[in-house]
Scaffold this active site. Structure first.
Site, PDB file in Angstrom:
ATOM      1  N   HIS A  87      14.306  -7.610  -7.613  1.00  0.00           N
ATOM      2  CA  HIS A  87      13.046  -7.505  -6.715  1.00  0.00           C
ATOM      3  C   HIS A  87      12.517  -8.860  -6.878  1.00  0.00           C
ATOM      4  O   HIS A  87      11.554  -9.336  -6.109  1.00  0.00           O
ATOM      5  CB  HIS A  87      12.011  -6.596  -7.137  1.00  0.00           C
ATOM      6  N   HIS A 131       9.015  -6.017  -4.173  1.00  0.00           N
ATOM      7  CA  HIS A 131       9.264  -4.503  -4.384  1.00  0.00           C
ATOM      8  C   HIS A 131       9.720  -4.033  -3.292  1.00  0.00           C
ATOM      9  O   HIS A 131       9.244  -3.820  -2.043  1.00  0.00           O
ATOM     10  CB  HIS A 131       8.206  -4.051  -5.394  1.00  0.00           C
ATOM     11  N   VAL A 139       6.278  14.841 -10.072  1.00  0.00           N
ATOM     12  CA  VAL A 139       6.056  15.710 -11.331  1.00  0.00           C
ATOM     13  C   VAL A 139       4.609  15.708 -11.552  1.00  0.00           C
ATOM     14  O   VAL A 139       3.934  16.662 -11.978  1.00  0.00           O
ATOM     15  CB  VAL A 139       6.896  15.345 -12.461  1.00  0.00           C
ATOM     16  N   ARG A 174       0.872  -1.268   0.091  1.00  0.00           N
ATOM     17  CA  ARG A 174      -0.111   0.077   0.025  1.00  0.00           C
ATOM     18  C   ARG A 174       0.924   1.172  -0.001  1.00  0.00           C
ATOM     19  O   ARG A 174       0.425   2.351  -0.302  1.00  0.00           O
ATOM     20  CB  ARG A 174      -0.835   0.277   1.209  1.00  0.00           C
ATOM     21  N   GLN A 225       3.701   2.529  -7.285  1.00  0.00           N
ATOM     22  CA  GLN A 225       3.955   1.696  -8.619  1.00  0.00           C
ATOM     23  C   GLN A 225       4.663   2.526  -9.824  1.00  0.00           C
ATOM     24  O   GLN A 225       5.408   1.844 -10.340  1.00  0.00           O
ATOM     25  CB  GLN A 225       2.789   1.405  -9.233  1.00  0.00           C
ATOM     26  N   LEU A 226       4.631   3.690  -9.817  1.00  0.00           N
ATOM     27  CA  LEU A 226       5.171   4.781 -10.643  1.00  0.00           C
ATOM     28  C   LEU A 226       6.569   5.327 -10.215  1.00  0.00           C
ATOM     29  O   LEU A 226       6.886   6.523 -10.717  1.00  0.00           O
ATOM     30  CB  LEU A 226       4.174   5.768 -11.173  1.00  0.00           C
ATOM     31  N   HIS A 232       3.192 -11.452  -7.689  1.00  0.00           N
ATOM     32  CA  HIS A 232       4.288 -10.927  -8.453  1.00  0.00           C
ATOM     33  C   HIS A 232       5.176 -10.024  -8.056  1.00  0.00           C
ATOM     34  O   HIS A 232       6.338  -9.767  -8.590  1.00  0.00           O
ATOM     35  CB  HIS A 232       3.711 -11.181 -10.025  1.00  0.00           C
ATOM     36  N   ASP A 233       4.559  -8.805  -7.446  1.00  0.00           N
ATOM     37  CA  ASP A 233       5.310  -7.906  -6.802  1.00  0.00           C
ATOM     38  C   ASP A 233       5.570  -7.732  -5.398  1.00  0.00           C
ATOM     39  O   ASP A 233       6.029  -6.809  -5.027  1.00  0.00           O
ATOM     40  CB  ASP A 233       4.823  -6.334  -7.269  1.00  0.00           C
ATOM     41  N   HIS A 266      -2.076  -2.059  -8.024  1.00  0.00           N
ATOM     42  CA  HIS A 266      -1.431  -2.679  -9.112  1.00  0.00           C
ATOM     43  C   HIS A 266      -1.515  -4.236  -8.945  1.00  0.00           C
ATOM     44  O   HIS A 266      -2.068  -4.941 -10.054  1.00  0.00           O
ATOM     45  CB  HIS A 266       0.076  -2.436  -9.498  1.00  0.00           C
TER      46      HIS A 266
END
Length: 161
Positions: free
Chosen positions: A113, A94, A50, A39, A43-44, A90-91, A61
């Protein structure tokens, strides 16, 4: 998504896919501390500095990836929830700032990761406290197999049979 125990479920309102019903193994995984930490991982990466509206997280995601894996699985007629489980996880390895610092992380620790994802799913190394292997075993899934599928290291493509 099907699951062994559909009596207890939650609806997660996914910003892209709408309401996603989760129960059983999926709910247990989502409720785990290692999944909940997603949480707070963007993701970005640093894009929101910006573009202030770019606040998508690894949590959102991963829920969306699980949902899409379910849709694809159902469309092509596969009756095996390992795909959805792997998509959800899968993530899970990270780090903060996602891919923005992965080169430095590898330089310092020799890991990417996907390695951390595999270790969390299997409970290896410093992730011996991970409840993910226990959850997978509870529902009859092999943590090593799920880790290989989640990281792309499973080349058997059982789902294409």
């Amino acid at each position: 998504m099907s699951s062994i125990d559909d009596k207890m479920y939650k609806i997660i309102q996914d910003p892209l896919n709408g309401p996603v019903k989760v129960s059983g193994i999926f709910l247990d995984i989502i409720n785990s501390i290692y999944f909940q930490r997603l949480r707070y991982i963007k993701q970005l990466g640093l894009c929101n500095l910006v573009f202030p509206g770019a606040n998508h997280t690894r949590f959102e995601h991963s829920i969306g990836t699980m949902f899409l894996a379910s849709e694809i699985k159902n469309y092509i007629g596969i009756n095996d929830e390992r795909l959805e489980i792997a998509a959800l996880l899968h993530d899970i390895g990270h780090t903060p700032f996602s891919h923005s610092i992965e080169d430095k992380f590898f330089e310092n620790f020799g890991l990417i990761h996907e390695d951390l994802t595999s270790n969390i799913i299997t409970g290896k190394g410093i992730y011996g406290d991970s409840v993910i292997p226990e959850i997978l075993n509870k529902y009859g899934y092999n943590p090593e197999e799920i880790a290989d599928l989640a990281t792309g290291r499973n080349k058997k493509r059982f789902y294409l049979k």
